[in-house]
Motif scaffolding. Structure first.
Motif, PDB file in Angstrom:
ATOM      1  N   TRP A 362       0.829  -1.214   0.000  1.00 13.24           N
ATOM      2  CA  TRP A 362       0.000   0.000   0.000  1.00 13.24           C
ATOM      3  C   TRP A 362       0.862   1.262   0.000  1.00 13.24           C
ATOM      4  N   GLY A 363       2.158   1.082  -0.221  1.00 10.22           N
ATOM      5  CA  GLY A 363       3.045   2.238  -0.388  1.00 10.22           C
ATOM      6  C   GLY A 363       3.442   2.919   0.912  1.00 10.22           C
ATOM      7  N   TRP A 364       3.339   2.214   2.040  1.00 14.74           N
ATOM      8  CA  TRP A 364       3.721   2.818   3.320  1.00 14.74           C
ATOM      9  C   TRP A 364       5.188   2.478   3.600  1.00 14.74           C
ATOM     10  N   GLY A 365       6.015   3.497   3.721  1.00 18.46           N
ATOM     11  CA  GLY A 365       7.465   3.316   3.880  1.00 18.46           C
ATOM     12  C   GLY A 365       7.825   2.825   5.281  1.00 18.46           C
ATOM     13  N   LEU A 366       8.628   1.774   5.347  1.00 20.18           N
ATOM     14  CA  LEU A 366       8.934   1.141   6.639  1.00 20.18           C
ATOM     15  C   LEU A 366      10.138   1.816   7.286  1.00 20.18           C
ATOM     16  N   ASP A 367       9.907   2.416   8.441  1.00 26.93           N
ATOM     17  CA  ASP A 367      10.944   3.255   9.045  1.00 26.93           C
ATOM     18  C   ASP A 367      10.901   3.172  10.575  1.00 26.93           C
ATOM     19  N   PRO A 368      11.504   2.128  11.145  1.00 24.15           N
ATOM     20  CA  PRO A 368      11.471   1.994  12.613  1.00 24.15           C
ATOM     21  C   PRO A 368      12.165   3.142  13.332  1.00 24.15           C
ATOM     22  N   LEU A 369      13.262   3.619  12.769  1.00 26.41           N
ATOM     23  CA  LEU A 369      13.962   4.722  13.449  1.00 26.41           C
ATOM     24  C   LEU A 369      13.064   5.965  13.512  1.00 26.41           C
ATOM     25  N   GLY A 370      12.181   6.074  12.535  1.00 34.07           N
ATOM     26  CA  GLY A 370      11.228   7.189  12.533  1.00 34.07           C
ATOM     27  C   GLY A 370      10.344   7.185  13.774  1.00 34.07           C
ATOM     28  N   LEU A 371      10.103   6.001  14.330  1.00 31.75           N
ATOM     29  CA  LEU A 371       9.302   5.932  15.559  1.00 31.75           C
ATOM     30  C   LEU A 371      10.088   6.534  16.725  1.00 31.75           C
ATOM     31  N   ARG A 372      11.364   6.157  16.829  1.00 26.63           N
ATOM     32  CA  ARG A 372      12.204   6.713  17.909  1.00 26.63           C
ATOM     33  C   ARG A 372      12.316   8.230  17.747  1.00 26.63           C
ATOM     34  N   TYR A 373      12.490   8.662  16.507  1.00 24.11           N
ATOM     35  CA  TYR A 373      12.595  10.090  16.192  1.00 24.11           C
ATOM     36  C   TYR A 373      11.310  10.817  16.629  1.00 24.11           C
ATOM     37  N   THR A 374      10.166  10.227  16.290  1.00 23.45           N
ATOM     38  CA  THR A 374       8.880  10.860  16.606  1.00 23.45           C
ATOM     39  C   THR A 374       8.654  10.927  18.123  1.00 23.45           C
ATOM     40  N   MET A 375       8.987   9.848  18.816  1.00 22.38           N
ATOM     41  CA  MET A 375       8.829   9.839  20.277  1.00 22.38           C
ATOM     42  C   MET A 375       9.646  10.973  20.903  1.00 22.38           C
ATOM     43  N   ILE A 378       8.125  14.513  20.094  1.00 23.41           N
ATOM     44  CA  ILE A 378       6.939  14.859  20.888  1.00 23.41           C
ATOM     45  C   ILE A 378       7.348  15.245  22.309  1.00 23.41           C
ATOM     46  N   TYR A 379       8.209  14.413  22.902  1.00 18.54           N
ATOM     47  CA  TYR A 379       8.549  14.677  24.302  1.00 18.54           C
ATOM     48  C   TYR A 379       9.371  15.952  24.453  1.00 18.54           C
ATOM     49  N   ASP A 380      10.291  16.179  23.513  1.00 15.18           N
ATOM     50  CA  ASP A 380      11.068  17.431  23.545  1.00 15.18           C
ATOM     51  C   ASP A 380      10.136  18.637  23.552  1.00 15.18           C
ATOM     52  N   ARG A 381       9.055  18.504  22.815  1.00 10.22           N
ATOM     53  CA  ARG A 381       8.157  19.632  22.584  1.00 10.22           C
ATOM     54  C   ARG A 381       7.154  19.844  23.715  1.00 10.22           C
ATOM     55  N   ALA A 422      12.035   0.789  22.448  1.00 10.49           N
ATOM     56  CA  ALA A 422      12.811   0.517  23.671  1.00 10.49           C
ATOM     57  C   ALA A 422      14.020   1.447  23.741  1.00 10.49           C
ATOM     58  N   ASP A 423      14.644   1.731  22.605  1.00 12.97           N
ATOM     59  CA  ASP A 423      15.800   2.639  22.596  1.00 12.97           C
ATOM     60  C   ASP A 423      15.386   4.058  23.005  1.00 12.97           C
ATOM     61  N   ALA A 424      14.223   4.483  22.515  1.00 12.82           N
ATOM     62  CA  ALA A 424      13.751   5.824  22.897  1.00 12.82           C
ATOM     63  C   ALA A 424      13.512   5.893  24.404  1.00 12.82           C
ATOM     64  N   ILE A 425      12.998   4.785  24.958  1.00 10.30           N
ATOM     65  CA  ILE A 425      12.679   4.784  26.393  1.00 10.30           C
ATOM     66  C   ILE A 425      13.964   4.640  27.228  1.00 10.30           C
ATOM     67  N   ASN A 426      14.789   3.659  26.857  1.00 10.12           N
ATOM     68  CA  ASN A 426      15.944   3.333  27.713  1.00 10.12           C
ATOM     69  C   ASN A 426      17.169   4.207  27.452  1.00 10.12           C
ATOM     70  N   GLN A 427      17.341   4.610  26.207  1.00 10.85           N
ATOM     71  CA  GLN A 427      18.545   5.410  25.909  1.00 10.85           C
ATOM     72  C   GLN A 427      18.269   6.915  25.881  1.00 10.85           C
ATOM     73  N   ASP A 428      17.075   7.283  25.335  1.00 13.72           N
ATOM     74  CA  ASP A 428      16.776   8.716  25.215  1.00 13.72           C
ATOM     75  C   ASP A 428      15.940   9.218  26.394  1.00 13.72           C
ATOM     76  N   HIS A 429      15.474   8.275  27.229  1.00 14.81           N
ATOM     77  CA  HIS A 429      14.704   8.611  28.435  1.00 14.81           C
ATOM     78  C   HIS A 429      13.399   9.341  28.138  1.00 14.81           C
ATOM     79  N   VAL A 430      12.720   8.859  27.105  1.00 17.19           N
ATOM     80  CA  VAL A 430      11.375   9.384  26.810  1.00 17.19           C
ATOM     81  C   VAL A 430      10.384   8.567  27.642  1.00 17.19           C
ATOM     82  N   PRO A 431       9.629   9.207  28.551  1.00 20.59           N
ATOM     83  CA  PRO A 431       8.656   8.429  29.327  1.00 20.59           C
ATOM     84  C   PRO A 431       7.504   7.967  28.436  1.00 20.59           C
TER      85      PRO A 431
END
Ligand code: BG6
Length: 496
Positions: A362-375, A378-381, A422-431
């Motif tokens: 369906w043309g949806w680009g697979l980007d797991p790092l984009g999830l960490r980036y988005t988390m 949002i939290y930074d903001r 898990a990386d966003a939570i454990n390494q970047d400390h995003v609650p």
């Protein structure tokens, strides 16, 4: 070395569904008709997809877009046409399978389940004085069934829909009348379920208020999208204030579609354009997360042919309500990422394909790092906890004669996305409070009305036209996810 994928204790693991894609029983238990009930099935190739038909045979839609006021006569109401298939009517029949489905979810170890309540099941036209008891009882039964397995409810009060009557009579959320009708509906839910439900989402994907289904705006005059959004902001804030008073320890959010965008190149104009595109979403997150409209609001509105906030109808008390009714946490859906470049339409929901990413059919680009980036973004903001309430991959599953699917592609997608989380939570400390995977039991696609675009851990025997036994069969991913949950994320590290 300490396992770096294990998540903090108390993390909520589960799945998410929406009533009109999952529940069915559209004419049972006194339920009224809702905006999605008139949408036909379809496919990306099928031009009838998501359309509605008028009595004179005119086809309007797609219903997932705003319908131009000029094309809809005042008296026109959509009709049901013999021979057409309307996926919401049966969906995959959770209405009659809820015990079996909840047991299957519990079998994976879910400790949370996000579902939406059908507004027209509680108030069939949205305007009754007293709620429909049979509708309230259905969700009581669902919640009590979940309680047997210690599964926490996360309730979406309004997932992209409303009683059809409200769309036709008031032009949906374009009218302020909807605010009180929504608050009345939410109050009934809090009175009835507040003793068992702490987590609530006022709306689904509010930033995608893109058309008739979610907003009920049937006659779009241009400003209506932003007027509808304002009315929804106020309704949400009033509901949050009321919910905090009525339910001790309750936590509220609304849900945002935050699949992200990157600039197509490092050309400054592309980067700046991408910022503007992201602001189309931040407009909604900032206003409700911080409790006031952002400084760039007028600029966004101007871009859409509206002079600014001054053109939006507001009551004097709205400012204070928005401030007092701020969200407690920020919940969002994340599926993919896309790219934007200078000159693109700002409100191009999909963006363009990223040449570095593989895509689904369906043309949806697979980007797991984009999830960490988005988390992180949002939290930074907003600096409030986040909750991933939708993520997953819609693909075509090949079931064997027993209904079993070896869905390694789905396992790979989840492995990569959950690791990034898990990386966003454990390494970047995003609650992050939890993760609910979209469509744990196969259900009907929102954007295409298809059944063959499947997300689930559990296969449902049904095709695009509703043929099949509805038999539920766990897929390979079901057993994989069970291990992930059992180990609270620890097993994700085994695959790296
Ligand atoms: C989100 C919606 O947009 O994405 C869901 O909240 C929807 O309702 C999900 O189903 C996945 O989209 P689709 O179009 O693949 O069903």
């Amino acid at each position: 070395m300490e396992n770096n994928k294990k998540l903090p204790e108390g993390f909520l693991w589960g799945g998410a569904t929406a009533d009109f894609q999952y529940e069915g029983g559209y004419d049972e238990g006194g339920r009224g008709l809702s905006t999605h009930d008139y949408e036909t099935n379809g496919s990306v190739e099928n031009p009838r997809h998501h359309t509605m038909e008028m009595p004179d045979g005119t086809i309007i839609g797609p219903a997932s877009s705003f319908i131009d006021a000029e094309t809809v006569p005042d008296e026109a109401k959509p009709v049901f046409i013999d021979g057409q298939y309307y996926p919401s009517h049966k969906a995959v029949d959770f209405y009659h399978h809820y015990k079996e489905d909840i047991k299957l979810m519990a079998g994976m170890g879910f400790n949370v389940y996000r579902f939406s309540i059908s507004w027209s099941r509680i108030f069939p036209t949205g305007e009754e004085e007293t709620p429909n008891e049979a509708g309230l009882k259905f969700y009581d039964d669902v919640i009590n069934e979940m309680a047997k397995y210690k599964m926490e409810p996360l309730i979406t009060i309004c997932h992209d829909e409303m009683p059809m009557n409200l769309a036709l009579k008031y032009n949906g959320w374009a009218s302020r009348e909807l605010i009180d009708l929504y608050v009345k509906y939410a109050k009934v839910l809090f009175e009835r379920y507040g003793d068992r439900c702490r987590y609530w989402l006022t709306f689904n994907e509010i930033n995608a208020v893109r058309g008739f289904g979610p907003t009920g705006v049937r006659k779009n005059q241009g400003i209506d999208r932003y007027q509808a959004a304002h009315n929804m902001f106020v309704a949400s804030a009033k509901t949050v204030i009321m919910g905090h008073e009525m339910i001790p320890n309750s936590k509220f959010s609304t849900m945002y579609a935050l699949s992200t965008f990157y600039p197509a190149t490092c050309k400054p104009q592309d980067v700046f354009h991408n910022m503007q595109q992201l602001r189309e979403n931040w407009y909604f997150v900032d206003t409700m997360g911080r409790g006031y409209y952002p400084s760039y609001a007028d600029d966004i509105l101007l871009h859409h042919g509206i002079e600014g906030l001054s053109e939006i109808e507001m009551a004097t008390e709205d400012e204070e309500i928005l401030n007092k009714g701020q969200l407690d946490f920020i919940s969002f859906s994340y599926y993919r990422s896309n790219i934007t470049k200078d000159g693109d339409d700002w409100f191009n929901v999909g963006g363009s394909s990223n040449p570095y990413l593989k895509e689904t059919p369906w043309g949806w680009g697979l980007d797991p790092l984009g999830l960490r980036y988005t988390m992180n973004m949002i939290y930074d903001r907003i600096q409030k906890p986040i909750f991933i309430v939708e993520n997953g991959i819609g693909i075509i599953d090949q079931a064997d004669e027993n209904g079993y699917v070896e869905d390694d592609e789905r396992i790979n997608y989840l492995q990569d996305h959950l690791s990034a989380m898990a990386d966003a939570i454990n390494q970047d400390h995003v609650p992050c409070l939890g993760y609910t995977m979209w469509g744990p039991i196969d259900l009907v696609s929102l954007s295409t009305g298809e059944m063959k675009k499947r997300y689930g851990f559990v296969y449902v025997d049904m095709d695009d036209l509703g043929n099949g036994t509805l038999k539920r069969t766990p897929k390979k991913s079901y057993y994989w996810m069970k291990k992930v949950i059992e180990s609270n994320g620890e097993s994700l590290a085994d695959h790296e």
